[in-house]
Design a protein around this motif. Sequence first.
Motif, mmCIF file in Angstrom:
data_model
loop_
_atom_site.group_PDB
_atom_site.id
_atom_site.type_symbol
_atom_site.label_atom_id
_atom_site.label_comp_id
_atom_site.label_asym_id
_atom_site.label_seq_id
_atom_site.Cartn_x
_atom_site.Cartn_y
_atom_site.Cartn_z
ATOM 1 N N LEU B 52 0.835 -1.201 0.000
ATOM 2 C CA LEU B 52 0.000 0.000 0.000
ATOM 3 C C LEU B 52 0.865 1.243 0.000
ATOM 4 C CD1 LEU B 52 -2.713 -1.046 2.621
ATOM 5 C CD2 LEU B 52 -3.022 -0.770 0.144
ATOM 6 N N ALA B 53 2.016 1.164 0.660
ATOM 7 C CA ALA B 53 2.898 2.324 0.732
ATOM 8 C C ALA B 53 4.319 1.874 1.003
ATOM 9 C CB ALA B 53 2.431 3.283 1.822
ATOM 10 N N LEU B 54 5.253 2.596 0.418
ATOM 11 C CA LEU B 54 6.679 2.396 0.666
ATOM 12 C C LEU B 54 7.254 3.769 0.971
ATOM 13 C CD1 LEU B 54 7.311 -0.072 -2.287
ATOM 14 C CD2 LEU B 54 7.362 -0.653 0.139
ATOM 15 N N LEU B 100 -5.558 -0.714 -4.290
ATOM 16 C CA LEU B 100 -4.548 0.327 -4.086
ATOM 17 C C LEU B 100 -3.120 -0.213 -4.099
ATOM 18 C CD1 LEU B 100 -7.310 1.534 -2.620
ATOM 19 C CD2 LEU B 100 -5.709 3.406 -2.277
ATOM 20 N N LYS B 102 -2.100 -1.811 -6.792
ATOM 21 C CA LYS B 102 -1.849 -2.001 -8.226
ATOM 22 C C LYS B 102 -0.449 -1.530 -8.620
ATOM 23 C CE LYS B 102 -3.804 -1.099 -12.769
ATOM 24 N NZ LYS B 102 -4.695 -0.232 -13.557
ATOM 25 N N ARG B 104 2.322 -2.834 -7.673
ATOM 26 C CA ARG B 104 3.353 -3.345 -6.757
ATOM 27 C C ARG B 104 2.841 -4.552 -5.993
ATOM 28 N NH1 ARG B 104 4.215 2.600 -4.006
ATOM 29 N NH2 ARG B 104 2.280 2.724 -2.882
#
Lengths: 176, 176
Positions: B52-54, B100, B102, B104
């Motif tokens: 979702l986040a990096l 969300l 998508k 990755r």
Amino acid sequence: MERRLKPDAFSKIMTEKKTEPTSFEIERKFLVGAVPPGLDRYPHEAIRQGYLALDPDGTEVRIRQKGDRFFQTIKRGAGLQRIEAEILLTRAQFETLWPLTKGRRVEKIRYDIAYEDYVIELDVYSGTLAGLLTAEVEFPSQEASAVFPTPPWLGREITEDKRYKNKNLAVQGAPQ
Amino acid sequence: MERRLKPDAFSKIMTEKKTEPTSFEIERKFLVGAVPPGLDRYPHEAIRQGYLALDPDGTEVRIRQKGDRFFQTIKRGAGLQRIEAEILLTRAQFETLWPLTKGRRVEKIRYDIAYEDYVIELDVYSGTLAGLLTAEVEFPSQEASAVFPTPPWLGREITEDKRYKNKNLAVQGAPQ
């Protein structure tokens, strides 16, 4: 001008493409010069929120407690590519995740103050942001926004001041 | 050398400070030269995971479906400051968040292959990573790790090759 999700839409699938700029809510945000009299008489709710991640691609992962409800919101991308999803969390899920927001949190009490045809959301911050007060109003149209009869206890308008976005308050603290 | 959480610890509060480097699991990772015979006889499970986040501070927010169980894992910080939390998600929560991730994602089938005293986790990737096969083994000690009698179907060791970390596979695809 943060776009907010309506309570009745919670807990169902909310991923959406924001392809229509007109679907953004029209909001104005102000500093608060003086607390309106009898503040505790107004409906209010404790809010704490923190950011699990802030990705340079614009993605943010936020968790929020509002009263006894718990949410996780993901915003990803920017502009026309921006998508957003929100899920309800259980209290246990929230409490497990909360420690990972350390150092980027916002805690406040939100008062809903009826004024003319509007509800002014007055946020009284606490914790590291103690002393900060902001107020936000949502309008049905640009026209209504333009003629809003600002009550005397509202101070300087900060609608366009990015330093007051909750994400930036959480990371950078209150502007000096 | 990814540290993994034990299944019995799921769904309770799992935030922990990793102050003891010795608490890291000892793992080795390999490419797979040839699929071992009779692969489908081994226990296996479909896994899909996405980020979702990096966050450049080292934080990652990952969601994962493993069979019919769903997880969200947050890793934050680095080194001695690294903390981690995992929560179980409902299927509905997972499905709301999945779009969300998508761009990755990693999708694979994991086979648990008993070999000598060990279980080799063989991952057969699909989707954009189709054609990639990796295998991972966990050891009780550095000594056991050093004398592991590598089966002939394992190929080049990639334990130290960061390109094969799932996070990097998800974002950058398979190394050429």
